[in-house]
Design a protein around this motif. Structure first.
Motif, PDB file in Angstrom:
ATOM      1  N   LEU A 348       0.828  -1.212   0.000  1.00  0.00           N
ATOM      2  CA  LEU A 348       0.000   0.000   0.000  1.00  0.00           C
ATOM      3  C   LEU A 348       0.859   1.259   0.000  1.00  0.00           C
ATOM      4  N   VAL A 349       1.874   1.322   0.875  1.00  0.00           N
ATOM      5  CA  VAL A 349       2.668   2.547   0.943  1.00  0.00           C
ATOM      6  C   VAL A 349       3.518   2.737  -0.316  1.00  0.00           C
ATOM      7  N   GLU A 350       3.914   1.643  -0.955  1.00  0.00           N
ATOM      8  CA  GLU A 350       4.624   1.771  -2.229  1.00  0.00           C
ATOM      9  C   GLU A 350       3.717   2.400  -3.270  1.00  0.00           C
ATOM     10  N   ARG A 351       2.451   1.973  -3.262  1.00  0.00           N
ATOM     11  CA  ARG A 351       1.478   2.563  -4.213  1.00  0.00           C
ATOM     12  C   ARG A 351       1.233   4.031  -3.877  1.00  0.00           C
ATOM     13  N   ILE A 352       1.229   4.352  -2.569  1.00  0.00           N
ATOM     14  CA  ILE A 352       1.064   5.751  -2.151  1.00  0.00           C
ATOM     15  C   ILE A 352       2.223   6.589  -2.667  1.00  0.00           C
ATOM     16  N   ARG A 353       3.441   6.056  -2.573  1.00  0.00           N
ATOM     17  CA  ARG A 353       4.613   6.764  -3.100  1.00  0.00           C
ATOM     18  C   ARG A 353       4.431   7.052  -4.585  1.00  0.00           C
ATOM     19  N   LEU A 430      -4.439   5.225   9.671  1.00  0.00           N
ATOM     20  CA  LEU A 430      -5.203   4.388   8.750  1.00  0.00           C
ATOM     21  C   LEU A 430      -4.993   2.926   9.131  1.00  0.00           C
ATOM     22  N   GLU A 431      -6.078   2.262   9.507  1.00  0.00           N
ATOM     23  CA  GLU A 431      -6.001   0.833   9.780  1.00  0.00           C
ATOM     24  C   GLU A 431      -6.394   0.065   8.520  1.00  0.00           C
ATOM     25  N   VAL A 432      -5.558  -0.902   8.152  1.00  0.00           N
ATOM     26  CA  VAL A 432      -5.850  -1.760   7.009  1.00  0.00           C
ATOM     27  C   VAL A 432      -6.345  -3.092   7.576  1.00  0.00           C
ATOM     28  N   GLU A 433      -7.636  -3.328   7.423  1.00  0.00           N
ATOM     29  CA  GLU A 433      -8.262  -4.526   7.998  1.00  0.00           C
ATOM     30  C   GLU A 433      -8.238  -5.656   6.971  1.00  0.00           C
ATOM     31  N   CYS A 434      -7.536  -6.720   7.290  1.00  0.00           N
ATOM     32  CA  CYS A 434      -7.365  -7.841   6.355  1.00  0.00           C
ATOM     33  C   CYS A 434      -8.150  -9.064   6.819  1.00  0.00           C
ATOM     34  N   ASP A 435      -8.387  -9.974   5.884  1.00  0.00           N
ATOM     35  CA  ASP A 435      -8.978 -11.265   6.211  1.00  0.00           C
ATOM     36  C   ASP A 435      -7.856 -12.227   6.592  1.00  0.00           C
ATOM     37  N   PHE A 436      -8.123 -13.087   7.578  1.00  0.00           N
ATOM     38  CA  PHE A 436      -7.104 -14.024   8.053  1.00  0.00           C
ATOM     39  C   PHE A 436      -7.628 -15.453   7.957  1.00  0.00           C
ATOM     40  N   ALA A 510     -10.367  12.325  -4.739  1.00  0.00           N
ATOM     41  CA  ALA A 510     -10.981  11.005  -4.876  1.00  0.00           C
ATOM     42  C   ALA A 510     -10.391  10.242  -6.055  1.00  0.00           C
ATOM     43  N   ASP A 511      -9.994  10.959  -7.112  1.00  0.00           N
ATOM     44  CA  ASP A 511      -9.422  10.281  -8.285  1.00  0.00           C
ATOM     45  C   ASP A 511      -8.093   9.602  -7.937  1.00  0.00           C
ATOM     46  N   LYS A 512      -7.252  10.306  -7.189  1.00  0.00           N
ATOM     47  CA  LYS A 512      -5.977   9.704  -6.809  1.00  0.00           C
ATOM     48  C   LYS A 512      -6.192   8.560  -5.823  1.00  0.00           C
ATOM     49  N   ALA A 513      -7.144   8.736  -4.911  1.00  0.00           N
ATOM     50  CA  ALA A 513      -7.445   7.672  -3.951  1.00  0.00           C
ATOM     51  C   ALA A 513      -7.957   6.434  -4.669  1.00  0.00           C
ATOM     52  N   ARG A 514      -8.717   6.664  -5.789  1.00  0.00           N
ATOM     53  CA  ARG A 514      -9.236   5.534  -6.563  1.00  0.00           C
ATOM     54  C   ARG A 514      -8.077   4.740  -7.184  1.00  0.00           C
ATOM     55  N   GLU A 515      -7.047   5.433  -7.673  1.00  0.00           N
ATOM     56  CA  GLU A 515      -5.885   4.745  -8.260  1.00  0.00           C
ATOM     57  C   GLU A 515      -5.244   3.787  -7.260  1.00  0.00           C
ATOM     58  N   ILE A 516      -5.210   4.238  -6.022  1.00  0.00           N
ATOM     59  CA  ILE A 516      -4.602   3.397  -4.987  1.00  0.00           C
ATOM     60  C   ILE A 516      -5.542   2.260  -4.596  1.00  0.00           C
ATOM     61  N   ALA A 517      -6.811   2.582  -4.357  1.00  0.00           N
ATOM     62  CA  ALA A 517      -7.780   1.593  -3.873  1.00  0.00           C
ATOM     63  C   ALA A 517      -8.014   0.479  -4.878  1.00  0.00           C
ATOM     64  N   GLU A 518      -7.935   0.806  -6.179  1.00  0.00           N
ATOM     65  CA  GLU A 518      -8.235  -0.187  -7.201  1.00  0.00           C
ATOM     66  C   GLU A 518      -7.003  -0.974  -7.654  1.00  0.00           C
ATOM     67  N   THR A 519      -5.910  -0.874  -6.898  1.00  0.00           N
ATOM     68  CA  THR A 519      -4.733  -1.711  -7.180  1.00  0.00           C
ATOM     69  C   THR A 519      -5.133  -3.166  -7.039  1.00  0.00           C
ATOM     70  N   ASP A 520      -5.118  -3.916  -8.148  1.00  0.00           N
ATOM     71  CA  ASP A 520      -5.727  -5.251  -8.126  1.00  0.00           C
ATOM     72  C   ASP A 520      -4.976  -6.265  -7.267  1.00  0.00           C
ATOM     73  N   TYR A 521      -3.705  -6.028  -7.001  1.00  0.00           N
ATOM     74  CA  TYR A 521      -2.918  -6.997  -6.231  1.00  0.00           C
ATOM     75  C   TYR A 521      -2.736  -6.565  -4.766  1.00  0.00           C
ATOM     76  N   LEU A 522      -3.464  -5.541  -4.344  1.00  0.00           N
ATOM     77  CA  LEU A 522      -3.219  -4.938  -3.038  1.00  0.00           C
ATOM     78  C   LEU A 522      -3.330  -5.947  -1.891  1.00  0.00           C
ATOM     79  N   PHE A 523      -4.381  -6.766  -1.891  1.00  0.00           N
ATOM     80  CA  PHE A 523      -4.634  -7.674  -0.769  1.00  0.00           C
ATOM     81  C   PHE A 523      -4.256  -9.122  -1.062  1.00  0.00           C
ATOM     82  N   VAL A 524      -3.451  -9.338  -2.083  1.00  0.00           N
ATOM     83  CA  VAL A 524      -3.074 -10.711  -2.432  1.00  0.00           C
ATOM     84  C   VAL A 524      -2.067 -11.248  -1.421  1.00  0.00           C
ATOM     85  N   ASP A 525      -2.318 -12.446  -0.899  1.00  0.00           N
ATOM     86  CA  ASP A 525      -1.366 -13.086   0.024  1.00  0.00           C
ATOM     87  C   ASP A 525      -0.305 -13.858  -0.729  1.00  0.00           C
TER      88      ASP A 525
END
Length: 525
Positions: A348-353, A430-436, A510-525
């Motif tokens: 996430l922070v890499e995408r923010i950068r 910002l808390e990132v809530e993940c599935d475990f 919101a447009d920039k936030a969308r670029e980050i949120a829609e990163t398709d691999y963001l939550f991949v384990d």
């Protein structure tokens, strides 16, 4: 094949002692018993009567009144050792036990284990250089003569030391001995024991020295074995599994800990609770069994430390008051990303950068190898970073010449978050809530040492709910802290629902936030 002569020091529970002796000798081993002379004579007589006729049982020729920390404990041990050495010429090893010990392996396994290497097993660390003694007197154990028991005659014990100090009555350690210290629960080969018994007959000076040292059961055998036996023939460890609480008290084991105990890389465990009758029964039957395999995971101590730390907010201590340093700066904004899955937070922070150009640092207070610029040495260790955290973060602001900085923090570090929120700077969270999944939590347990590749499934099944609760507990603590500017994004919702909290946290469109949120691999384990 190894034949073990068990050296049993005990002072209570005659029925348990009888059962222990019958159990160990039934598997072909021997036992020599010293029953404390402070205990009731009728209890001792009951033990003698029950074991009369068992040729694999011997008794110390003389019973000693034992006191904690006194020479009497070593004297009692030597009484039992002498009896065993004379009575059991076929014994290849002498193994020290207490009445609270129980086998956690089969006799078959124990014999094969001892046959594997021709060595002695005894903890023996340098008395002065090691940190084995955590609290209390250290050198004073040796350089003064101790005639009183610190527990029963405290005033006399400390007054005697003060007088010896005042009049310069310190003594020297025997010149050829390098004093060692360690656990009293050892396993020594017959040859070593014969050397030791011969040594104490010849060296009256050494015996006089140890008779008036304090807690000699932690130094006598440890020092003499290291003095008599080549170093490569000594394994500096005990074969008896024991743990201590933060208060220095032995941990007791109970009925539900059978799987944990049998998976440790030890032959016996101490202390099994007197109330754990089902556990004692299972372990007692285990010793005589054959053909049993043991998956050794050896996670007992780390698991105990983890579990005993749960349950109290702070969970072992109240939140610490870290030293405060100069403010980060009233005009600066610190953006804290909190996530238990570190790889997702880093992603996430890499995408923010990439999208915002903001400087961001990964888990600088949790990972020693986090990439940081040279800040004059303050960044070199986790201890330094945490102790001087405000100074460290202020220097990062200065290094990048920025008024906004993103950092990652593990959710367990609520004290760090509170400290940064108490600063005059602006802080957002910002808390990132993940599935475990269960598989992920099992992997997490292995990564942090709570389980190993060979931890029994039964232990894993019992551990999983605790780990899952622990993750939820950390998240609840963050929410209960009621941090201003708190936002949360979640793996379980569509990406568009994470746009608004991301935009608010980062202060972006919101447009920039969308670029980050829609990163398709963001939550991949």
């Amino acid at each position: 094949m190894a034949k073990i002569a068990y050296i049993l020091l005990c002072h209570k529970d005659p029925e348990g002692i009888i059962a222990q002796a019958e159990r160990l000798t039934a598997a072909g081993d021997f036992i020599a018993i010293h029953f404390d002379a402070n205990a009731r004579r009728e209890d001792y007589d009951r033990i003698r009567e029950a074991l009369d006729g068992n040729r694999a049982v011997a008794f110390a020729a003389r019973r000693v009144k034992c006191g904690w920390g006194e020479w009497s404990l070593v004297e009692a041990t030597l009484q039992a050792v002498t009896a065993a050495e004379a009575a059991f010429p076929r014994a290849t090893h002498f193994y020290m036990l207490s009445g609270d010990c129980m086998p956690i392996k089969t006799a078959e396994y124990a014999h094969a284990f001892l046959d594997r290497d021709d060595v002695d097993y005894i903890e023996s660390f340098d008395f002065f250089q090691s940190d084995w003694i955590k609290t209390g007197i250290k050198a004073e154990r040796l350089i003064y003569r101790h005639f009183f028991n610190e527990r029963s005659h405290k005033w006399a014990f400390y007054t005697s030391m003060k007088l010896q100090d005042r009049f310069g009555l310190t003594r020297k350690i025997p010149a050829d001995l390098q004093i060692q210290i360690g656990s009293q629960w050892w396993c020594l080969r017959r040859r070593t024991m014969e050397w030791l018994l011969d040594f104490i007959k010849r060296r009256g000076d050494v015996m006089r020295f140890f008779r008036t040292t304090w807690i000699p059961d932690e130094t006598f055998f440890q020092t003499l074995v290291r003095h008599l036996v080549p170093e490569h023939e000594i394994r500096t460890r005990t074969l008896t599994f024991l743990m201590f609480t933060d208060y220095g008290m032995p941990v007791n084991f109970y009925n539900d800990q059978y799987d944990l105990l049998t998976s440790q890389d030890y032959l016996f465990a101490r202390k099994v609770s007197p109330d754990a009758k089902a556990l004692k029964d299972r372990l007692g039957k285990l010793y005589a069994a054959t053909g049993v395999s043991f998956p050794i995971s050896n996670e007992g101590r780390s698991l105990f430390k983890f579990l005993s730390g749960r349950g109290r907010v702070g969970r072992r201590f109240a939140p610490r008051f870290w030293e405060t340093e100069a403010s980060l700066g009233r005009e600066r904004t610190l953006l804290i990303v909190v996530c238990k899955k570190w790889h997702i937070a880093k992603r996430l922070v890499e995408r923010i950068r990439q999208v915002t150009g903001l400087p961001a640092v990964d888990y600088l207070f949790n990972e020693a190898n986090t990439a940081l610029p040279d800040l004059g040495g303050i960044q070199t260790t986790l201890e330094k970073r945490t102790r001087h955290r405000r100074a460290l973060v202020r220097m990062l602001f200065d290094y990048w010449q920025t008024d906004q900085l993103v950092i990652c923090i593990d959710p367990a570090n609520v004290d760090l978050m509170q400290d940064f929120y108490s600063d005059r700077s602006n802080t957002r969270l910002l808390e990132v809530e993940c599935d475990f999944t269960d598989d992920y939590l099992i992997g997490h347990a292995r990564r942090v040492g709570l389980a190993g590749d060979r931890t029994p499934p039964e232990t894993i099944d019992k551990l999983l709910p605790t780990i899952r609760y622990d993750v939820r507990f950390e998240s609840d603590r963050i929410r209960d802290a009621d941090f201003a500017g708190f936002q949360r994004i979640r793996q379980s919702v569509p990406p568009q629902e994470n746009i608004v909290p991301l935009a608010a946290f980062l202060g972006i469109s919101a447009d920039k936030a969308r670029e980050i949120a829609e990163t398709d691999y963001l939550f991949v384990d």
